[in-house]
Design an enzyme around this catalytic site. Sequence first.
Site, mmCIF file in Angstrom:
data_model
loop_
_atom_site.group_PDB
_atom_site.id
_atom_site.type_symbol
_atom_site.label_atom_id
_atom_site.label_comp_id
_atom_site.label_asym_id
_atom_site.label_seq_id
_atom_site.Cartn_x
_atom_site.Cartn_y
_atom_site.Cartn_z
ATOM 1 N N SER A 129 0.854 -1.189 0.000
ATOM 2 C CA SER A 129 0.000 0.000 0.000
ATOM 3 C C SER A 129 0.890 1.239 0.000
ATOM 4 O O SER A 129 2.098 1.152 0.204
ATOM 5 C CB SER A 129 -0.872 0.008 1.246
ATOM 6 O OG SER A 129 -0.043 0.226 2.374
ATOM 7 N N LYS A 130 0.238 2.371 -0.190
ATOM 8 C CA LYS A 130 1.010 3.619 -0.225
ATOM 9 C C LYS A 130 1.766 3.832 1.072
ATOM 10 O O LYS A 130 2.900 4.295 1.080
ATOM 11 C CB LYS A 130 0.092 4.805 -0.481
ATOM 12 C CG LYS A 130 -0.214 4.924 -1.956
ATOM 13 C CD LYS A 130 -0.975 6.178 -2.286
ATOM 14 C CE LYS A 130 -1.440 6.072 -3.726
ATOM 15 N NZ LYS A 130 -2.489 6.979 -4.065
ATOM 16 N N ARG A 131 1.139 3.475 2.177
ATOM 17 C CA ARG A 131 1.782 3.691 3.465
ATOM 18 C C ARG A 131 3.047 2.849 3.604
ATOM 19 O O ARG A 131 4.021 3.239 4.215
ATOM 20 C CB ARG A 131 0.794 3.368 4.582
ATOM 21 C CG ARG A 131 0.768 4.454 5.630
ATOM 22 C CD ARG A 131 -0.002 4.047 6.860
ATOM 23 N NE ARG A 131 0.440 2.775 7.388
ATOM 24 C CZ ARG A 131 -0.376 1.883 7.945
ATOM 25 N NH1 ARG A 131 -1.678 2.131 7.985
ATOM 26 N NH2 ARG A 131 0.088 0.759 8.430
ATOM 27 N N ASP A 132 3.019 1.662 3.008
ATOM 28 C CA ASP A 132 4.161 0.756 3.151
ATOM 29 C C ASP A 132 5.298 1.031 2.181
ATOM 30 O O ASP A 132 6.296 0.329 2.197
ATOM 31 C CB ASP A 132 3.727 -0.693 2.907
ATOM 32 C CG ASP A 132 2.660 -1.135 3.873
ATOM 33 O OD1 ASP A 132 2.713 -0.698 5.017
ATOM 34 O OD2 ASP A 132 1.788 -1.910 3.457
#
Length: 479
Positions: free
Chosen positions: A246-249
């Site tokens: 994901s974007k956060r990761d």
Amino acid sequence: MNVVTRFAPSPTGFMHVGGVRTALYAWLFARKHGGRFILRIEDTDKEREVAGSIPHIIESLHWLGITWDEGIDKGGPHAPYLQSERLDLYHTYAKNLLAAGHAYPDPYTESELEALREKAAAEKRPFLFRDFRPAVTEPWDGTKPLRFKAPRIARYAWTDLARGHLGAGEEAIDDFILIKSDGYPTYNFAHIVDDIEMGVTHVMRGEEFISSTPKFLSLYEALGKTPPAFVTMPVILGPDGKKKLSKRDGAKDILDYRADGYLPEAMLNYLALLGWNPGTDQEFFSPEELMHAFDLDRIQVSGASFDEIKLRSINQHWMRQLSTVDFISRGNLSAPETGKLEKIVPLLKERAQTFSEAREMLAGEFSCFFTAPSLEHPKLVVKEPSSRPGMTLSALEGLLEPLTSLPEDVSAEVVKNTLMPLADAEEAKGKGGRGAVLWPLRYALSGQERSPDPFTLISILGRDESLSRIRKAIGILGE
Ligand code: GLU
């Protein structure tokens, strides 16, 4: 074989690690075989287009050092490389398919289609265009979608160079659209025309295209062309190894990594290993080494977990390879005194895993090298044993003379050899020990509770500045 690969992004937003890795593998493979690497932009879906994507893609690849032999912005024998400028070509191919009986204009209006769908639903069977092909093929005036007349093949089978043998049943394909009613080709059609025209031999792309491969194969067949080799990339998973990244990761804009102080050679090194292994224990690869070592056999099938800890350690490795001058310029580091900054670089190499961390250190704990700290009395005496009041003051005073005897520019080792015996002597005198000398010395020099050791501090600050800071501490202690 004359290898030709391409990276064919759609301009639908920023480049993230997945896209970059696809470009990287295609590029490495072409370079390894002395082939050609093409950058083509697939902008046939005007609704999904995001302004600024193309310059962004180019800038990202430039930053990473991934170079193309022909493509957008560069030209080449198959120009233009922007699909929206190649519409005539797709129409020519479409007309040939139509003439050969492989395509038909979709005759239905929206409401007619709706009725057909309802009929199929009522009969409890899937709605397929191929079940409703018009009895006579109307001439195509371009206002209707042009559909491919999909062949009825019971079983599709093909070999993916990364995945091995793959297959699908005849349900895998229906009469899909070649040219939309707006005159633009679909991805399914345009990329095949281009891959044929550009002589592409190996197509690297994500897993999401496997289910469409029967369509591609049928089209190649109808066009009388041999398909290229397909190479499917492993999916990139988040750090937990379960969900898609994901974007956060880490699925962020690749240029954010540049802003965060990652080196392009580290990104390439890390991304190459994200789904491919060299078959040896080697962990660090320069781009040139990657070009030699890379092969398709060792691309993994299962998902690859994005591991930021590994990325950071690879980045630190490449940061450490830089000369002092390069470290400063590539890290965009600045400080009031360049000479001192050069001396600080080894400390940064030891501690920082990204250049933004290095910049933070310069602005934070290492700012003491450029600005004399303000000192607090209680912190100076924090290690002083209550049984030996005044010990810190006399210990610091005892350092002045030996320090004065040293040259202005002195190595940490010499400072240590000079001052350590004094700390040892304090230790022999009683409670407190070396720490009761070294702590106030370090604090007097840095004004910080955590900093490099005092000998290193003195070697960077120079004798005179160090003496002046120690005298200031002595002054505070004497108040
Ligand atoms: N334009 C497609 C995408 O960005 C490329 C797929 C391919 O490489 O064929 O996903």
